[in-house]
Scaffold this motif. Structure first.
Motif, PDB file in Angstrom:
ATOM      1  N   GLY A   1       1.006  -1.193   0.126  1.00 20.94           N
ATOM      2  CA  GLY A   1      -0.332   0.119   0.084  1.00 20.94           C
ATOM      3  C   GLY A   1       0.627   1.335   0.132  1.00 20.94           C
ATOM      4  N   ILE A   2       0.154   2.608   0.051  1.00 22.11           N
ATOM      5  CA  ILE A   2       0.807   3.605  -0.012  1.00 22.11           C
ATOM      6  C   ILE A   2       1.670   3.891   1.260  1.00 22.11           C
ATOM      7  CG2 ILE A   2      -1.368   4.842   0.785  1.00 22.11           C
ATOM      8  CD1 ILE A   2      -0.334   7.303  -0.761  1.00 22.11           C
ATOM      9  N   ASP A   3       2.731   4.456   1.141  1.00 18.37           N
ATOM     10  CA  ASP A   3       3.636   4.829   2.224  1.00 18.37           C
ATOM     11  C   ASP A   3       2.899   6.123   2.932  1.00 18.37           C
ATOM     12  OD1 ASP A   3       5.488   5.689   4.122  1.00 18.37           O
ATOM     13  OD2 ASP A   3       7.116   6.384   2.620  1.00 18.37           O
ATOM     14  N   PRO A   4       2.554   5.974   4.150  1.00 21.24           N
ATOM     15  CA  PRO A   4       1.740   7.034   4.926  1.00 21.24           C
ATOM     16  C   PRO A   4       2.776   8.004   5.517  1.00 21.24           C
ATOM     17  CG  PRO A   4       2.040   5.111   6.298  1.00 21.24           C
ATOM     18  CD  PRO A   4       2.401   4.636   5.198  1.00 21.24           C
ATOM     19  N   ASN A   5       4.257   7.724   5.270  1.00 23.22           N
ATOM     20  CA  ASN A   5       5.144   8.655   5.493  1.00 23.22           C
ATOM     21  C   ASN A   5       5.969   9.388   4.203  1.00 23.22           C
ATOM     22  OD1 ASN A   5       5.047   8.461   8.441  1.00 23.22           O
ATOM     23  ND2 ASN A   5       6.183   6.464   8.145  1.00 23.22           N
ATOM     24  N   PHE A   6       4.858   9.486   3.204  1.00 28.10           N
ATOM     25  CA  PHE A   6       5.556   9.761   1.975  1.00 28.10           C
ATOM     26  C   PHE A   6       5.944  11.366   2.026  1.00 28.10           C
ATOM     27  CE2 PHE A   6       1.304  11.181   1.576  1.00 28.10           C
ATOM     28  CZ  PHE A   6       1.244  12.584   0.961  1.00 28.10           C
ATOM     29  N   GLU A   7       5.441  11.892   2.710  1.00 28.49           N
ATOM     30  CA  GLU A   7       6.102  13.512   2.843  1.00 28.49           C
ATOM     31  C   GLU A   7       7.490  13.513   3.268  1.00 28.49           C
ATOM     32  OE1 GLU A   7       3.048  16.708   3.936  1.00 28.49           O
ATOM     33  OE2 GLU A   7       2.019  14.927   4.596  1.00 28.49           O
ATOM     34  N   ARG A   8       7.667  12.522   4.284  1.00 26.88           N
ATOM     35  CA  ARG A   8       9.074  12.494   4.816  1.00 26.88           C
ATOM     36  C   ARG A   8      10.122  11.892   3.820  1.00 26.88           C
ATOM     37  NH1 ARG A   8       7.085  12.104  10.054  1.00 26.88           N
ATOM     38  NH2 ARG A   8       6.926   9.958   9.842  1.00 26.88           N
ATOM     39  N   ASN A   9       9.635  10.561   3.177  1.00 28.13           N
ATOM     40  CA  ASN A   9      10.385   9.686   2.504  1.00 28.13           C
ATOM     41  C   ASN A   9      10.433  10.183   0.980  1.00 28.13           C
ATOM     42  OD1 ASN A   9      10.638   8.431   4.913  1.00 28.13           O
ATOM     43  ND2 ASN A   9       9.123   7.034   4.369  1.00 28.13           N
ATOM     44  N   ARG A  10       9.737  10.958   0.476  1.00 27.63           N
ATOM     45  CA  ARG A  10       9.773  11.423  -0.904  1.00 27.63           C
ATOM     46  C   ARG A  10      10.009  12.991  -0.880  1.00 27.63           C
ATOM     47  NH1 ARG A  10       6.259   7.864  -4.905  1.00 27.63           N
ATOM     48  NH2 ARG A  10       6.088   5.852  -3.687  1.00 27.63           N
ATOM     49  N   GLU A  11      10.448  13.375  -2.207  1.00 30.39           N
ATOM     50  CA  GLU A  11      10.324  14.891  -2.417  1.00 30.39           C
ATOM     51  C   GLU A  11       9.249  15.274  -3.554  1.00 30.39           C
ATOM     52  OE1 GLU A  11      14.181  16.145  -3.666  1.00 30.39           O
ATOM     53  OE2 GLU A  11      15.193  15.451  -1.890  1.00 30.39           O
ATOM     54  N   GLN A  12       8.675  16.565  -3.150  1.00 34.81           N
ATOM     55  CA  GLN A  12       7.801  17.006  -4.201  1.00 34.81           C
ATOM     56  C   GLN A  12       8.450  17.339  -5.651  1.00 34.81           C
ATOM     57  OE1 GLN A  12       5.021  19.900  -2.844  1.00 34.81           O
ATOM     58  NE2 GLN A  12       4.231  20.579  -5.003  1.00 34.81           N
ATOM     59  N   VAL A  13       8.201  16.873  -6.623  1.00 34.08           N
ATOM     60  CA  VAL A  13       8.950  17.215  -7.834  1.00 34.08           C
ATOM     61  C   VAL A  13       7.993  18.102  -8.778  1.00 34.08           C
ATOM     62  CG1 VAL A  13      10.263  15.105  -7.705  1.00 34.08           C
ATOM     63  CG2 VAL A  13       8.094  14.999  -8.929  1.00 34.08           C
ATOM     64  N   GLY A  14       6.935  18.370  -8.435  1.00 35.41           N
ATOM     65  CA  GLY A  14       6.262  19.256  -9.353  1.00 35.41           C
ATOM     66  C   GLY A  14       4.613  19.090  -8.822  1.00 35.41           C
ATOM     67  N   GLU A  15       3.838  19.715  -9.943  1.00 38.40           N
ATOM     68  CA  GLU A  15       2.408  19.719  -9.619  1.00 38.40           C
ATOM     69  C   GLU A  15       1.891  19.389 -11.100  1.00 38.40           C
ATOM     70  OE1 GLU A  15       0.844  22.763  -7.038  1.00 38.40           O
ATOM     71  OE2 GLU A  15      -0.153  23.189  -8.739  1.00 38.40           O
ATOM     72  N   GLU A  16       0.671  18.583 -10.924  1.00 39.82           N
ATOM     73  CA  GLU A  16      -0.068  18.209 -12.062  1.00 39.82           C
ATOM     74  C   GLU A  16      -1.492  18.047 -11.768  1.00 39.82           C
ATOM     75  OE1 GLU A  16       0.616  15.331 -15.959  1.00 39.82           O
ATOM     76  OE2 GLU A  16       1.382  14.715 -13.982  1.00 39.82           O
ATOM     77  N   HIS A  17      -2.308  18.314 -12.698  1.00 42.79           N
ATOM     78  CA  HIS A  17      -3.863  18.075 -12.392  1.00 42.79           C
ATOM     79  C   HIS A  17      -4.058  18.799 -11.003  1.00 42.79           C
ATOM     80  CE1 HIS A  17      -3.783  15.327 -15.926  1.00 42.79           C
ATOM     81  NE2 HIS A  17      -3.164  14.506 -15.068  1.00 42.79           N
ATOM     82  N   ASP A  18      -3.667  19.842 -10.908  1.00 43.85           N
ATOM     83  CA  ASP A  18      -3.918  20.834  -9.418  1.00 43.85           C
ATOM     84  C   ASP A  18      -3.396  20.226  -8.197  1.00 43.85           C
ATOM     85  OD1 ASP A  18      -5.136  22.724 -11.019  1.00 43.85           O
ATOM     86  OD2 ASP A  18      -6.980  21.638 -10.917  1.00 43.85           O
ATOM     87  N   VAL A  19      -2.656  19.072  -8.147  1.00 45.35           N
ATOM     88  CA  VAL A  19      -2.157  18.691  -6.769  1.00 45.35           C
ATOM     89  C   VAL A  19      -0.670  18.256  -7.116  1.00 45.35           C
ATOM     90  CG1 VAL A  19      -4.352  17.418  -6.490  1.00 45.35           C
ATOM     91  CG2 VAL A  19      -2.676  16.226  -7.616  1.00 45.35           C
ATOM     92  N   ALA A  20       0.060  18.059  -5.760  1.00 55.09           N
ATOM     93  CA  ALA A  20       1.458  17.871  -5.885  1.00 55.09           C
ATOM     94  C   ALA A  20       1.705  16.669  -6.526  1.00 55.09           C
ATOM     95  CB  ALA A  20       1.779  18.165  -4.417  1.00 55.09           C
ATOM     96  N   VAL A  21       2.937  16.433  -7.009  1.00 50.64           N
ATOM     97  CA  VAL A  21       3.609  15.141  -7.489  1.00 50.64           C
ATOM     98  C   VAL A  21       4.730  14.953  -6.592  1.00 50.64           C
ATOM     99  CG1 VAL A  21       4.552  14.026  -9.242  1.00 50.64           C
ATOM    100  CG2 VAL A  21       2.671  15.486  -9.812  1.00 50.64           C
ATOM    101  N   TRP A  22       4.663  13.627  -5.824  1.00 50.30           N
ATOM    102  CA  TRP A  22       5.746  13.136  -5.109  1.00 50.30           C
ATOM    103  C   TRP A  22       6.291  12.058  -5.749  1.00 50.30           C
ATOM    104  CZ3 TRP A  22       6.142  16.090  -0.277  1.00 50.30           C
ATOM    105  CH2 TRP A  22       5.330  16.701   0.089  1.00 50.30           C
TER     106      TRP A  22
END
Ligand code: SF4
Ligand code: F3S
Length: 103
Positions: A1-22
């Motif tokens: 499943g999705i990593d619930p700590n994605f904000e710590r473990n990934r970097e935001q690389v942009g935005e698409e369809h009005d939302v952040a892309v990690w």
């Protein structure tokens, strides 16, 4: 499943369809996690559709992802700011692709 700590473990690389892309992203096969308050791991989503059917405030909309191995459409959390933290989408997704983080 999705990593619930994605904000710590990934970097935001942009935005698409009005939302952040990690990231990491490497289209079309690797699409990353989309959204922040309501986050969908596009690399896990297989277009079941239960989240779109059940969300009481219509947070999700389909976006095209041609060439992705799991599915060629994904549930994008376009209106994540409307989320009321009911957790229905988290409960119904058969592959645990969604994380909702009540701030
Ligand atoms: Fe919609 Fe509830 Fe999921 Fe928020 S937690 S996106 S309101 S189904
Ligand atoms: Fe995808 Fe799960 Fe919704 S597979 S379409 S995020 S119910």
């Amino acid at each position: 499943g999705i990593d619930p700590n994605f904000e710590r473990n990934r970097e935001q690389v942009g935005e698409e369809h009005d939302v952040a892309v990690w990231g990491p992203v490497d289209p079309p096969e690797q699409l990353g996690i989309r959204g922040t308050h309501v986050a969908v791991d596009f690399d896990i989503c297989l277009a079941d559709g239960a989240c779109l059917e059940d969300c009481p405030v219509d947070v999700f909309e389909w976006v095209d992802t041609p060439g992705h191995g799991e599915s060629e459409i994904k549930a994008n959390p376009t209106d994540e700011e409307q989320c009321i933290d009911c957790m229905l989408c988290v409960d119904v997704c058969p592959v645990d692709a969604i994380d909702v983080d009540p701030g």
